[in-house]
Scaffold this active site. Structure first.
Site, mmCIF file in Angstrom:
data_model
loop_
_atom_site.group_PDB
_atom_site.id
_atom_site.type_symbol
_atom_site.label_atom_id
_atom_site.label_comp_id
_atom_site.label_asym_id
_atom_site.label_seq_id
_atom_site.Cartn_x
_atom_site.Cartn_y
_atom_site.Cartn_z
ATOM 1 N N HIS A 99 0.884 -1.176 0.000
ATOM 2 C CA HIS A 99 0.000 0.000 0.000
ATOM 3 C C HIS A 99 0.921 1.225 0.000
ATOM 4 C CE1 HIS A 99 -2.204 -3.016 2.469
ATOM 5 N NE2 HIS A 99 -3.313 -2.494 1.991
ATOM 6 N N ASP A 102 2.577 1.966 3.296
ATOM 7 C CA ASP A 102 3.539 0.985 3.822
ATOM 8 C C ASP A 102 4.963 1.412 3.513
ATOM 9 O OD1 ASP A 102 1.256 -0.552 4.257
ATOM 10 O OD2 ASP A 102 1.535 -1.705 2.417
HETATM 11 C C1 XLS Z 1 -7.256 -6.526 4.630
HETATM 12 C C2 XLS Z 1 -6.820 -6.783 3.270
HETATM 13 C C3 XLS Z 1 -5.698 -5.885 2.789
HETATM 14 C C4 XLS Z 1 -5.596 -5.966 1.300
HETATM 15 C C5 XLS Z 1 -4.878 -4.853 0.651
HETATM 16 O O1 XLS Z 1 -7.953 -7.320 5.231
HETATM 17 O O2 XLS Z 1 -6.482 -8.114 3.154
HETATM 18 O O3 XLS Z 1 -4.503 -6.197 3.412
HETATM 19 O O4 XLS Z 1 -5.012 -7.153 0.887
HETATM 20 O O5 XLS Z 1 -5.435 -3.625 0.960
#
Ligand code: XLS
Ligand code: NI
Ligand code: NI
Length: 441
Positions: A99, A102
């Site tokens: 993301h 991150d």
């Molecule tokens: C959250 C999601 C997130 C997605 C990406 O539960 O799994 O991590 O994979 O935004």
């Protein structure tokens, strides 16, 4: 600077190895069917769980000890990039995912946030030149910051919609810059808490509008990644709009988006929706909508997204069964959207966790391929549905009948004979295949 100095490159040593830093089943160059394991499995590391998260949970502070902890701000972001590429190299993974937040800290304004992002993206691009690890997908985190309290594209606040759109725009530009093969939309807070204050129709329409704008913009800038929706039924909101593949597919069709998207299916989201992982994979596959996978698993006793590393071999077998039947994942991959447990706080645990996940999917792949080759399930299925290959069944599937003709057929029946579904036999055979794979047969 090196961060995992006591760990060398992880190699395949076979199932008898006692070296914790070796693959027991994942042998990248081994051929399974017409592809190598590496080509089939396309593993990805989730940046947020592995380099950004501190292992805090709603009841307790972070526990992770990381060699990059001593840094802060942009220095921390840069240290994480260095550590990440060392980790990718040592683990030998072909992909990673992130993301926006991150990889770079948010600034005091959108402009500052984007500048931070540009600096880190340039650094990542540089590292990618000497690395075989590519970007499976990136996404915008439109859920953590308090501004997204009422949602992002589905917020009641148009300024928040605009802000979310700006972050998606930047995400698409970043994806293009780094050659992302996919772009993910997980509707973090795209849902509602209560209908009492919610205009459900407007919120869903707006979500559809943002997706259309994203499709248009990607086209405009020449970013040809596969768009993926990642369904999740709940958490953080009590009802998310992308509940599961079936409702997501209906959404895409309703808004005329079905040709531009596929699904990124997460195991733990499937189980939260009351489905099995393989149900979601199958549902997407048979509609030509299986794009990528967030490989993890939930805890059977906990009702939330625990994001554990996948070690349940039945689950990996059934997942790989769907993926093989899909002809692979195309541009998608198996992204470990998984975190080490809060008690597994040492840096080495990051290696143990990924090795466990990669080995588990390698076993899943091997067993699933054998089950397919030997038509273990296919044989049963073919036989179970054979009534549709001739006579009245053939007429039904070929559209050569109607209620009147079917009534006529039914009236003429003296006896209806059903056959056993053979579930226990199939399960015993799967056990047999699994144990034979362990024995290396
Ligand atoms: C959250 C999601 C997130 C997605 C990406 O539960 O799994 O991590 O994979 O935004
Ligand atoms: Ni996910
Ligand atoms: Ni998740």
């Amino acid at each position: 600077m090196a961060y995992f100095t006591n760990i060398d490159k992880i190699k395949y040593e076979g199932s008898n190895s006692t070296n914790p830093y070796a693959f027991k089943f994942y042998n990248p160059s081994e051929k399974i069917g017409d592809k190598t394991m590496e080509e089939f499995l396309r593993f990805g590391v989730a940046y947020w769980h592995t380099f950004t998260a501190d292992l805090s949970d709603p009841f307790g502070a972070g526990t992770a000890t990381r060699p990059w902890d001593k840094f802060s701000g942009m220095d921390l972001a840069k240290a994480r990039v260095e550590a990440a590429f060392e980790f990718f190299e040592k683990l030998g993974v072909p992909y990673f995912c992130f993301h926006d937040v991150d990889i770079a800290p948010e600034g005091n304004s959108l402009k500052e946030t984007n500048d931070n992002l540009d600096t880190i993206v340039a650094m990542i691009k540089d590292y990618m030149k000497d690395s075989k690890t590519k970007l499976l997908w990136n996404t915008a985190n439109n859920f953590t910051n308090p501004r997204f309290v009422h949602g992002a594209a589905s917020s009641n606040n148009a300024d928040v919609f605009a802000y979310s759109a700006a972050k998606v725009k930047k995400g698409l530009e970043v994806g293009k810059e780094l050659g992302a093969e996919n772009y993910v939309f997980w509707g973090g807070r795209e849902g509602y808490e209560t209908l009492l204050n919610t205009n459900l129709k407007l919120e869903m329409d707006n979500l559809g509008r943002l997706f259309h704008m994203a499709v248009d913009y990607a086209k405009e800038i020449g970013f040809d990644a596969q768009f993926l929706i990642e369904p999740k039924p709940k958490e953080p909101t009590s009802h998310q709009y992308d509940f599961d593949v079936a409702s997501g597919y209906a959404f895409l069709q309703h808004y005329g988006l079905q040709d531009h998207f596929k699904f990124n299916i997460e195991a733990n989201h499937a189980t939260l929706a009351g489905h099995t992982f393989e149900h979601e994979l199958r549902y997407a596959r048979v509609h030509g909508m299986l794009g990528s996978v967030d490989a993890n698993q939930g805890h059977p006793l906990l009702g939330w997204d625990t994001d554990e590393f996948p070690t349940d071999l039945y689950s990996t077998i059934f997942a790989m069964y769907e993926i093989i039947k899909n002809g692979g994942l195309g541009t998608g991959g198996l992204n470990f959207d998984a975190k080490v447990r809060r008690g597994s706080f040492e840096p080495e645990d990051l290696f143990h966790a990924h090795i466990a996940g990669m080995d588990s999917f390698a076993v899943g792949l091997k067993v699933a391929q054998k089950l397919i080759d030997d038509k273990v399930m296919d044989g049963v299925i073919e036989d179970r549905y054979k009534s549709y290959t001739e006579g009245i069944g053939k007429d039904i599937v070929e559209g050569n009948t109607d209620l009147r003709k079917l009534e006529e057929h039914a009236l003429g029946l003296t006896e209806i004979k059903n056959q056993s579904g053979k579930l226990e036999l199939i399960k015993a055979q799967i056990n047999q295949y699994l144990l034979k794979a362990y024995a290396g047969e």
